[in-house]
Design a protein around this motif. Structure first.
Motif, short mmCIF file in Angstrom:
data_model
loop_
_atom_site.label_atom_id
_atom_site.label_comp_id
_atom_site.label_asym_id
_atom_site.label_seq_id
_atom_site.Cartn_x
_atom_site.Cartn_y
_atom_site.Cartn_z
N ALA A 211 -4.77 18.23 -2.86
CA ALA A 211 -4.73 19.66 -3.15
C ALA A 211 -5.17 20.46 -1.91
CB ALA A 211 -5.63 19.99 -4.34
N ALA A 212 -6.22 19.93 -1.23
CA ALA A 212 -6.68 20.61 -0.02
C ALA A 212 -5.60 20.55 1.07
CB ALA A 212 -7.96 19.95 0.48
N ARG B 171 -7.31 4.56 -5.94
CA ARG B 171 -8.30 5.62 -5.69
C ARG B 171 -7.67 6.97 -5.99
NH1 ARG B 171 -11.43 7.09 -0.03
NH2 ARG B 171 -13.00 8.50 -0.97
N ASP B 172 -8.41 7.84 -6.67
CA ASP B 172 -7.93 9.18 -7.02
C ASP B 172 -8.10 10.11 -5.81
OD1 ASP B 172 -7.30 11.64 -8.02
OD2 ASP B 172 -8.54 11.47 -9.83
N LEU B 173 -7.00 10.56 -5.23
CA LEU B 173 -7.03 11.46 -4.07
C LEU B 173 -6.49 12.84 -4.41
CD1 LEU B 173 -5.74 9.04 -1.26
CD2 LEU B 173 -8.10 9.55 -1.91
N GLU C 297 0.86 -1.19 0.00
CA GLU C 297 0.00 0.00 0.00
C GLU C 297 0.88 1.23 0.00
OE1 GLU C 297 -3.88 1.90 2.35
OE2 GLU C 297 -2.95 0.02 3.06
N ILE C 298 0.49 2.22 -0.82
CA ILE C 298 1.31 3.42 -0.95
C ILE C 298 0.46 4.54 -1.52
CG2 ILE C 298 2.06 3.05 -3.32
CD1 ILE C 298 4.89 3.89 -2.41
N GLU C 299 0.90 5.79 -1.32
CA GLU C 299 0.32 6.93 -2.00
C GLU C 299 1.41 7.59 -2.83
OE1 GLU C 299 -1.82 9.81 0.25
OE2 GLU C 299 -3.23 8.35 1.10
N GLY C 300 1.03 8.09 -4.03
CA GLY C 300 2.00 8.74 -4.88
C GLY C 300 1.38 9.18 -6.19
N TRP C 301 2.19 9.82 -7.01
CA TRP C 301 1.71 10.27 -8.32
C TRP C 301 1.61 9.10 -9.28
CZ3 TRP C 301 -0.52 14.72 -8.44
CH2 TRP C 301 -0.08 15.77 -7.60
N ARG C 302 0.50 9.07 -10.07
CA ARG C 302 0.33 8.08 -11.13
C ARG C 302 0.03 8.82 -12.44
NH1 ARG C 302 2.58 5.90 -7.92
NH2 ARG C 302 2.14 3.96 -6.81
N VAL C 303 0.28 8.09 -13.60
CA VAL C 303 0.23 8.74 -14.91
C VAL C 303 -0.97 8.21 -15.71
CG1 VAL C 303 1.46 9.19 -17.06
CG2 VAL C 303 2.73 8.95 -14.90
N ARG C 304 -1.75 9.15 -16.29
CA ARG C 304 -2.88 8.78 -17.15
C ARG C 304 -2.38 8.55 -18.59
NH1 ARG C 304 -5.44 13.20 -14.12
NH2 ARG C 304 -7.07 12.33 -12.74
N ARG D 39 -1.09 13.74 -14.54
CA ARG D 39 -0.85 12.98 -13.31
C ARG D 39 -1.99 13.19 -12.32
NH1 ARG D 39 5.66 13.39 -11.97
NH2 ARG D 39 6.39 12.88 -14.09
N PHE D 40 -2.19 12.19 -11.48
CA PHE D 40 -3.15 12.31 -10.38
C PHE D 40 -2.54 11.62 -9.15
CE2 PHE D 40 -4.03 8.28 -12.32
CZ PHE D 40 -4.47 7.44 -11.31
N TRP D 41 -2.97 12.11 -7.98
CA TRP D 41 -2.44 11.55 -6.72
C TRP D 41 -3.32 10.37 -6.32
CZ3 TRP D 41 2.02 12.42 -4.31
CH2 TRP D 41 2.19 11.92 -3.00
N ALA D 42 -2.67 9.23 -6.14
CA ALA D 42 -3.42 7.99 -5.97
C ALA D 42 -3.05 7.27 -4.69
CB ALA D 42 -3.18 7.06 -7.16
#
Length: 649
Positions: free
Chosen positions: A130-131, A123-125, A86-93, A98-101
């Motif tokens: 941004a918040a 999941r797109d976060l 499990e991880i959070e990071g930038w992913r590429v469309r 990019r979106f934070w996933a």
């Protein structure tokens, strides 16, 4: 088994469910990481249709930086080894945006435990990140703002009170750099008196309990100098309500306090002007009564009409008594009256004067005395406390011309820093004695002037205007305070606050008549020290008439020389204020070095700190307040010399 219960039917429904989800990208990978299934959420997040991506390696969703770091391979190895990655990071469309996933990868195994692929949920976060980024940026802007403020010391404490942040204002006010103070306890900013009273700990406990601590007081800089500060401490809690620290804001009010002190001094000088004018008026009347009576006596002597002496003598003595009463009230106002403080039980004292109060206020006023159980003793002159309460009761009666209720109530009071500042008292424990009436009440303007000398709301000739000022002076001289709480039409409460005393209260023993006050002396020698020759002459005549041998001295050094000699001295009578560099108490203390059992009678119109202060006189020392009757002086001298037990301290 029906068709609806068949495993293949259940799997089909589950696949339909997964395919319909659009808030999550849910898809499968084979053991090498190639995509084997693709749902609607994956298509929405990543932009690929199923036929475009199935069979492609999932690493294309990672940034070039992560691909270079072999993150996709590490992810699969970790999931296989540990059961989850499990991880959070930038992913590429697909379009390279990019979106934070948030990414979770779980291994899929057959019944035999063999790895057959991976389940991947994304999941797109981006909106949440941004918040969070905006919040972090806002916090950083706020931090920079706080750091740049120089008019306020703004800093943070951990839950134990150690400094965890430090702004430019704190450095300017307190003199410490951030490197010097970080990790140090904030109590170092407090005075020794506040530290002994436990104020820093009380401040944190109050802030934690009540949501805020606010106070004004002296604070200490790095160089040891002090400044007058306004302090606010607020607790900081996390989302679960757990205390994680404190925010502390301090403002330097030294200049504001100096201006207020100048204003108080100006008001004090105005009060002195009122005092001088009122004093001159009253004493001119008294002096006229005395001098007029003496002149009439002189005229009657010349005329041979001595039978009329008594009338003029009584008039002169009455004026003297009124002058003595006025002087005592003035000394009380100026906090220079002679006090005889003793550990006192205010409950017992109020019970003792209850009947007198009832007779004084009359049948139209209902009197109630409310005692607090376990009342602390207080070190106070019991007679002056009685007089103060009686004066308050008389004022209360006058405020209820049509009758009403009067309550005398005692209580134990603990004043924390906020309450002590409000009452203009040191932090600590106090005994309160309050008198409450249901009378006409006072306006704020009257309350503001109530303690001023000669201020009165009574008609001309029905009050001197010194009653409340005398009570105020007595309270302050006793280390306490007096406060007024009143509303028009609702009544008034006036409370005396007196410091708690550690010793048990004394049971008062009333002096009894020794029965031989007029007995003749048996050769005792009395030394009289007073710089006023008239007073020395009068005292010497009273002593000589009673059969005592009298030795006189005009000042402290001359009296001490006699006391250091081998001359017999049975009693020392001395004024308190003496010329020559030695006051009466200093003479008595020096004499007792070589004459430890020497009996001493101080005669004084005011209490020098060197004589009494806030402590009691030593055993064998007594006080007689001027002016006094010569007959009373003779009686008191006989009691002291004979060692009357009722007067022993």
């Amino acid at each position: 088994m029906t068709d609806s219960e068949h495993p293949s039917s259940t799997a089909s429904r589950f696949e339909l469910l997964v395919q319909s989800v659009t808030d999550y990208a849910i898809y499968m990978l084979d053991t090498e990481g190639r995509v084997t299934s693709w749902n609607a959420g994956a298509r929405r997040f990543k932009g690929y249709e199923a036929d475009e991506i199935i069979g492609q390696h999932f690493s294309r969703f990672y940034t070039p930086e992560e691909q270079e770091q072999q993150i996709p391979r590490i992810a699969l190895e970790t999931a296989e080894r540990e059961g989850r990655f499990e991880i959070e990071g930038w992913r590429v469309r697909k379009d390279n945006s990019r979106f934070w996933a948030n990414v979770v990868i779980d291994p899929i195994r057959d019944p035999a435990g063999n790895l057959v692929g991976f389940a991947k949920v994304t999941r797109d976060l981006t909106d949440r990140r941004a918040a969070e980024e905006e919040l972090r940026a806002s916090e950083e802007r706020f931090r920079m703002l706080v750091q740049s403020v120089t008019d306020y010391a703004i800093y943070m404490l951990d839950p134990e009170g150690r400094v965890s942040s430090w702004n430019a204002g704190a450095e300017r006010f307190k003199g410490y750099s951030a490197d010097e103070i970080m990790g140090q306890h904030f109590s170092r900013f407090y005075t020794d008196e506040d530290l002994k009273a436990g104020i820093p700990q009380i401040a944190l406990e109050t802030a934690s309990r009540d949501g805020r601590f606010e106070a004004e007081g002296w604070r200490v800089k790095k160089d040891g100098s002090k400044f007058w500060a306004s302090v606010i401490i607020d607790p900081i809690r996390n989302d679960d309500g757990e205390l994680i620290g404190f925010a502390k804001v301090t403002r330097d009010l030294s200049e504001k306090r100096a201006i207020e002190e100048q204003l108080r001094q100006s008001q004090k000088m105005e009060a002195v002007g009122q005092l001088t004018g009122g004093l001159a008026h009253d004493f001119n009347n008294l002096l006229t009564g005395i001098s007029g009576s003496l002149e009439m006596m002189k005229m009657r002597i010349a005329q041979g009409r001595t039978a009329e002496f008594d009338r003029y003598l009584i008039a002169a003595q009455g004026a003297v008594r009124r002058a003595a009463s006025l002087t005592h009230r003035l000394l009380a106002f100026s906090r220079r009256q002679t006090l005889d403080p003793k550990p006192t039980d205010a409950n017992r004292l109020m019970r003792g004067i209850e009947e007198l109060v009832r007779r004084t206020v009359g049948p139209g006023v209902r009197v109630e005395v409310v005692e607090t159980s376990g009342l602390w003793p207080t070190l106070v002159d019991p007679n002056q406390l009685e007089n103060a309460v009686l004066n308050l009761c008389i004022n209360a009666r006058d405020a209820m011309p049509n009758g009403g209720a009067l309550t005398i109530e005692t209580a134990n009071k603990w004043l924390d820093e906020r309450a002590a500042r409000k009452h203009d008292l040191p932090v600590g424990q106090y005994v309160s004695v309050c008198v409450t009436d249901t009378g006409t009440g006072m306006t704020p303007e009257v309350i503001a002037k109530a303690f001023d000398p000669f201020f009165t709301t009574k008609p001309m000739g029905e009050g001197t205007g010194l009653g409340l000022s005398m009570i105020y002076g007595f309270a302050r001289q006793s280390g306490g305070q007096v406060r007024i709480y009143s509303e028009i039409g609702q009544g008034t409460t006036i409370c005396l606050y007196l410091p708690r005393h550690g010793e048990d209260a004394e049971v008062e023993e009333r002096p009894t008549d020794s029965g031989n006050a007029d007995a003749t002396a048996t050769g005792e020698v009395v030394l009289v020290i007073d710089d006023d020759p008239t007073i020395r002459m009068l005292i010497a005549e009273v002593l000589a008439e009673a059969g005592y041998t009298v030795v006189e001295a005009p000042d402290g050094p001359a009296g001490l020389e006699i006391l250091k000699s081998n001359a017999r001295i049975d009693l020392l009578i001395t004024d308190v204020g003496l010329p020559g560099g030695l006051n009466g108490r200093q003479v008595a203390d020096a004499a007792r070095v070589s004459r430890p059992h020497l009996k001493v009678l101080f005669i004084t119109g005011y209490a020098e700190n060197a004589v009494i202060g806030r402590s009691r006189l030593e055993r064998g020392m007594f006080v007689l307040t001027k002016p006094f009757q010569m007959e009373h002086l003779a009686h008191r001298i006989r009691e002291i010399i004979e060692g009357c037990n009722s007067l022993q301290r």
